[in-house]
Write an enzyme that holds these catalytic residues in place. Structure first.
Site, PDB file in Angstrom:
ATOM      1  N   GLU A   1     -37.476   7.127  63.601  1.00 16.17           N
ATOM      2  CA  GLU A   1     -36.421   6.167  63.011  1.00 16.17           C
ATOM      3  C   GLU A   1     -35.312   5.940  63.870  1.00 16.17           C
ATOM      4  O   GLU A   1     -34.827   6.987  64.330  1.00 16.17           O
ATOM      5  CB  GLU A   1     -36.063   6.541  61.674  1.00 16.17           C
ATOM      6  CG  GLU A   1     -37.325   6.794  60.608  1.00 16.17           C
ATOM      7  CD  GLU A   1     -36.904   7.017  59.065  1.00 16.17           C
ATOM      8  OE1 GLU A   1     -35.893   7.428  58.956  1.00 16.17           O
ATOM      9  OE2 GLU A   1     -37.851   7.053  58.280  1.00 16.17           O
TER      10      GLU A   1
ATOM     11  N   HIS B   1     -35.416   2.862  55.701  1.00 11.27           N
ATOM     12  CA  HIS B   1     -35.033   4.090  55.012  1.00 11.27           C
ATOM     13  C   HIS B   1     -33.764   3.899  53.972  1.00 11.27           C
ATOM     14  O   HIS B   1     -32.918   4.646  54.420  1.00 11.27           O
ATOM     15  CB  HIS B   1     -34.850   5.181  56.088  1.00 11.27           C
ATOM     16  CG  HIS B   1     -34.939   6.512  55.631  1.00 11.27           C
ATOM     17  ND1 HIS B   1     -35.407   7.697  56.234  1.00 11.27           N
ATOM     18  CD2 HIS B   1     -34.573   6.936  54.339  1.00 11.27           C
ATOM     19  CE1 HIS B   1     -35.425   8.701  55.379  1.00 11.27           C
ATOM     20  NE2 HIS B   1     -35.111   8.422  54.191  1.00 11.27           N
TER      21      HIS B   1
END
Ligand SMILES: NC(=O)c1ccc[n+]([C@@H]2O[C@H](COP(=O)([O-])OP(=O)(O)OC[C@H]3O[C@@H](n4cnc5c(N)ncnc54)[C@H](O)[C@@H]3O)[C@@H](O)[C@H]2O)c1
Length: 320
Positions: free
Chosen positions: A261, A279
């Protein structure tokens, strides 16, 4: 507790205001949300508060020789080396309840958006087209398979049942007698994959569950089905998922979490019929306020010598 001897708490990731206020009433608080500042601010700190961004490894812990507590404002502790913390007798705590509702709501948002092709329809209209002839999937009567029926999985199951979905789940750690009270029918993993129109992941990432959904599991899913992941990126092999989407075996996927990420270079960025969010399942004002309070209360309890509500490494001795 006098101000001169107040324990020092370093806040490494942004924490919602209510939790910060509570901590500041009794402790010395150092906000250190610039990653370059953290190693400089850690020496002398007694507690470190993080969310999911900061990677708390053994080397970082070594910078804080006085650390006694690592607090994760949220549930997942996969960004913390808990074994290294235990070896140093550092207690790790988390805040497992505050963001359950928001995460379940985000999961439902992704299921609805994917089933009704909201993102595609929006892009199509903006490009000048009108009613290009695609069809969505009605949810009532379709089967949702939930892998991991813990706190978020249960909430998703309740919401899905309210929409008329047939909800099944698999979770080997739920005792038989508990299933009767759950809003989902237990099935084994093979049946769940083979019969669900939508599979949604809600289990924790561990060495046992890493890459749980790979090419074999994707091939075992029903043709034309959808995959949702609002749990942890490491549960899904992204290359295999992209291939399954390209081949048309899976009709779509929606993910809030990624192997890395942000997911730079991930094949999912160019795969067909995928919705990706950064997220943010727990990123509502309400969830962040609740989580910050849940963690601040425990940090205060710890330094006041009271027991904490959610210890992660229970074997750590807290009396010294
Ligand atoms: N996207 C986000 O921002 C966000 C927010 C909150 C939680 N999460 C993630 O969502 C997941 C679920 O959170 P939760 O609060 O419900 O956790 P939880 O601990 O309450 O539930 C996890 C469930 O997974 C089950 N499980 C473990 N291994 C399994 C396996 N091999 N097969 C099937 N089930 C298995 C456990 O028995 C448990 O019931 C976690 O990974 C958490 O990190 C993500």
């Amino acid at each position: 507790m006098s101000a001169a001897v107040a324990p020092r708490v370093v806040i490494a990731d942004p924490l919602a205001p209510r939790g910060l206020e509570l901590l500041r009433e009794q402790l010395e608080v150092v906000v250190s949300t610039e990653p370059a500042r953290l190693p400089i601010d850690l020496p002398g700190a007694h507690a470190l508060v993080v969310r999911s961004r900061t990677q708390v490894d053994a080397a970082l812990m070594d910078r804080g020789a006085e650390l006694k507590l690592i607090a994760r404002a949220g549930i997942g502790v996969d960004n913390i080396d808990v074994s290294a913390a235990s070896r140093r007798n550092i207690l790790v705590i988390n805040a497992p309840l505050g963001n359950v509702q928001s995460t379940a709501e985000h999961t439902m948002a992704l299921i609805l958006a994917l089933a009704r092709r909201i993102v595609t329809a929006d892009a199509s209209l903006r490009s000048g087209a009108w009613r290009t002839g695609y069809h969505g999937m009605q949810l009532q009567g379709t089967r949702l398979g939930i892998i991991g029926i813990g706190k978020v999985g249960r909430k998703v199951a309740e919401m899905a049942k309210a929409l008329g979905l047939d909800v099944v789940a698999c979770d080997p750690y739920v005792p038989v007698e508990e299933w009767l009270a759950l809003p989902a029918r237990p099935v084994d993993a093979a049946e769940l994959l083979a019969t669900s129109d939508i599979v949604s992941l809600h289990l924790t990432l561990t060495e046992e569950t890493r890459d749980l959904i790979g090419s074999a599991e994707l091939a075992a899913m029903k043709p034309g089905s959808l995959l949702i992941n609002c749990a942890r990126g490491g549960l899904v092999d992204e290359d295999a998922l992209a291939q399954s989407l390209q081949s048309g075996h899976l009709a779509g996927a929606a993910l809030d979490v990624f192997q890395t990420e942000p997911p730079e270079g991930s094949p999912l960025l160019t795969a067909p019929n995928v919705i990706l969010t950064p997220h943010v399942a727990a990123s509502t004002r309400e969830a962040q306020e609740r989580v910050s309070t849940e963690i601040a209360v425990q940090v205060l309890d710890f330094f006041a010598g009271r027991s904490v509500a959610y210890p992660v490494n229970c074997t750590v001795k807290t009396e010294d």
